[in-house]
Scaffold this motif. Structure first.
Motif, mmCIF file in Angstrom:
data_model
loop_
_atom_site.group_PDB
_atom_site.id
_atom_site.type_symbol
_atom_site.label_atom_id
_atom_site.label_comp_id
_atom_site.label_asym_id
_atom_site.label_seq_id
_atom_site.Cartn_x
_atom_site.Cartn_y
_atom_site.Cartn_z
ATOM 1 N N UNK A 196 0.833 -1.196 0.000
ATOM 2 C CA UNK A 196 0.000 0.000 0.000
ATOM 3 C C UNK A 196 0.872 1.252 0.000
ATOM 4 N N UNK A 197 0.403 2.265 -0.685
ATOM 5 C CA UNK A 197 1.080 3.552 -0.682
ATOM 6 C C UNK A 197 0.042 4.659 -0.684
ATOM 7 N N UNK A 198 0.442 5.820 -0.186
ATOM 8 C CA UNK A 198 -0.463 6.971 -0.179
ATOM 9 C C UNK A 198 -1.433 6.999 0.981
ATOM 10 N N UNK A 199 -1.235 6.135 1.961
ATOM 11 C CA UNK A 199 -2.092 6.126 3.139
ATOM 12 C C UNK A 199 -1.262 5.785 4.372
ATOM 13 N N UNK A 200 -1.836 6.067 5.549
ATOM 14 C CA UNK A 200 -1.174 5.701 6.795
ATOM 15 C C UNK A 200 -1.574 4.272 7.107
ATOM 16 N N UNK A 201 -0.725 3.350 6.700
ATOM 17 C CA UNK A 201 -1.083 1.939 6.640
ATOM 18 C C UNK A 201 -1.572 1.396 7.980
ATOM 19 N N UNK A 202 -0.928 1.767 9.039
ATOM 20 C CA UNK A 202 -1.273 1.218 10.346
ATOM 21 C C UNK A 202 -2.670 1.562 10.810
ATOM 22 N N UNK A 203 -3.283 2.579 10.231
ATOM 23 C CA UNK A 203 -4.640 2.973 10.618
ATOM 24 C C UNK A 203 -5.719 2.117 9.941
ATOM 25 N N UNK A 204 -5.310 1.352 8.941
ATOM 26 C CA UNK A 204 -6.279 0.657 8.102
ATOM 27 C C UNK A 204 -6.421 -0.820 8.464
ATOM 28 N N UNK A 205 -7.677 -1.268 8.461
ATOM 29 C CA UNK A 205 -7.967 -2.689 8.492
ATOM 30 C C UNK A 205 -7.707 -3.239 7.094
ATOM 31 N N UNK A 206 -7.007 -4.353 7.020
ATOM 32 C CA UNK A 206 -6.654 -4.928 5.719
ATOM 33 C C UNK A 206 -7.345 -6.269 5.536
ATOM 34 N N UNK A 207 -7.790 -6.495 4.315
ATOM 35 C CA UNK A 207 -8.521 -7.719 4.021
ATOM 36 C C UNK A 207 -8.098 -8.272 2.677
ATOM 37 N N UNK A 227 -12.056 -13.398 2.231
ATOM 38 C CA UNK A 227 -11.212 -14.548 2.546
ATOM 39 C C UNK A 227 -10.650 -14.421 3.957
ATOM 40 N N UNK A 228 -10.072 -13.255 4.254
ATOM 41 C CA UNK A 228 -9.460 -13.047 5.559
ATOM 42 C C UNK A 228 -9.316 -11.554 5.811
ATOM 43 N N UNK A 229 -9.347 -11.173 7.086
ATOM 44 C CA UNK A 229 -9.178 -9.763 7.429
ATOM 45 C C UNK A 229 -8.334 -9.644 8.682
ATOM 46 N N UNK A 230 -7.682 -8.480 8.798
ATOM 47 C CA UNK A 230 -6.778 -8.238 9.907
ATOM 48 C C UNK A 230 -6.885 -6.770 10.288
ATOM 49 N N UNK A 231 -7.309 -6.473 11.518
ATOM 50 C CA UNK A 231 -7.464 -5.072 11.921
ATOM 51 C C UNK A 231 -6.136 -4.328 11.954
ATOM 52 N N UNK A 232 -6.230 -3.014 11.817
ATOM 53 C CA UNK A 232 -5.027 -2.199 11.839
ATOM 54 C C UNK A 232 -4.507 -1.948 13.226
ATOM 55 N N UNK A 233 -5.407 -1.847 14.174
ATOM 56 C CA UNK A 233 -5.001 -1.475 15.533
ATOM 57 C C UNK A 233 -5.292 -2.599 16.506
ATOM 58 N N UNK A 234 -4.622 -3.696 16.330
ATOM 59 C CA UNK A 234 -4.859 -4.833 17.200
ATOM 60 C C UNK A 234 -6.145 -5.530 16.830
ATOM 61 N N UNK A 235 -6.552 -6.457 17.622
ATOM 62 C CA UNK A 235 -7.738 -7.216 17.299
ATOM 63 C C UNK A 235 -7.379 -8.509 16.603
ATOM 64 N N UNK A 236 -8.365 -9.339 16.463
ATOM 65 C CA UNK A 236 -8.109 -10.677 15.965
ATOM 66 C C UNK A 236 -8.369 -10.773 14.465
ATOM 67 N N UNK A 286 0.521 -8.920 8.441
ATOM 68 C CA UNK A 286 0.882 -7.601 7.939
ATOM 69 C C UNK A 286 2.209 -7.170 8.532
ATOM 70 N N UNK A 287 2.904 -6.342 7.760
ATOM 71 C CA UNK A 287 4.142 -5.722 8.204
ATOM 72 C C UNK A 287 3.946 -4.222 8.043
ATOM 73 N N UNK A 288 3.637 -3.558 9.139
ATOM 74 C CA UNK A 288 3.338 -2.121 9.039
ATOM 75 C C UNK A 288 4.553 -1.302 8.621
ATOM 76 N N UNK A 289 5.735 -1.795 8.934
ATOM 77 C CA UNK A 289 6.947 -1.067 8.528
ATOM 78 C C UNK A 289 7.134 -1.098 7.014
ATOM 79 N N UNK A 290 6.576 -2.118 6.369
ATOM 80 C CA UNK A 290 6.705 -2.248 4.911
ATOM 81 C C UNK A 290 5.402 -1.916 4.190
ATOM 82 N N UNK A 291 4.390 -1.471 4.940
ATOM 83 C CA UNK A 291 3.089 -1.148 4.324
ATOM 84 C C UNK A 291 2.561 -2.321 3.503
ATOM 85 N N UNK A 292 2.701 -3.505 4.032
ATOM 86 C CA UNK A 292 2.382 -4.707 3.259
ATOM 87 C C UNK A 292 1.516 -5.662 4.071
ATOM 88 N N UNK A 293 0.552 -6.243 3.384
ATOM 89 C CA UNK A 293 -0.250 -7.315 3.956
ATOM 90 C C UNK A 293 -0.030 -8.560 3.102
#
Length: 120
Positions: A24-35, A48-57, A72-79
């Motif tokens: 991901x680029x152009x956003x603050x990745x850690x704030x986003x839930x990724x799916x 298929x699968x989801x992973x919250x941005x700020x903790x959670x299961x 996810x790797x928030x340092x690499x903006x990658x899920x």
């Protein structure tokens, strides 16, 4: 400009594995839930699968439980989506999605998709 770019799809035999990535680029990745979603020809797009941005299961579709792992790797903006024990019915275009919501506002972004084909 927000961009989500998936990669890692391809042709794999039944029982094989693939690891999808979404950068991901152009956003603050850690704030986003990724799916990860997928869509097979003639079918609706499904989660298929989801992973919250700020903790959670994590959350998995029943079809993915025990075989797929989202991370996810928030340092690499990658899920990532690690897919093991693949079956022909897993064949689909896989999409990455980013979501963020605050009171009265929501942002949703999709990637362009990566094709996964499971066939012998």
């Amino acid at each position: 400009q927000v961009q989500l770019v998936e990669s890692g799809g391809g042709l794999v035999q039944p029982g094989g594995s693939l690891r999808l990535s979404c950068i991901a680029s152009g956003l603050t990745f850690g704030f986003y839930d990724m799916s990860w979603y997928r869509q097979a020809p003639g079918k609706e797009r499904e989660l298929v699968a989801s992973l919250p941005g700020a903790g959670g299961s994590t959350n998995y579709a029943d079809s993915a439980k025990g075989r797929f792992t989202i991370s996810r790797d928030n340092a690499k903006n990658t899920v990532y989506l690690q897919m093991n024990s693949l079956k022909p019915e897993d064949s689909a275009t896989y999409y990455c999605k980013a979501d963020r919501s605050v009171p009265n506002l929501r942002w949703t972004y999709w990637g362009q998709g990566t094709q996964v084909t499971v066939s012998s």
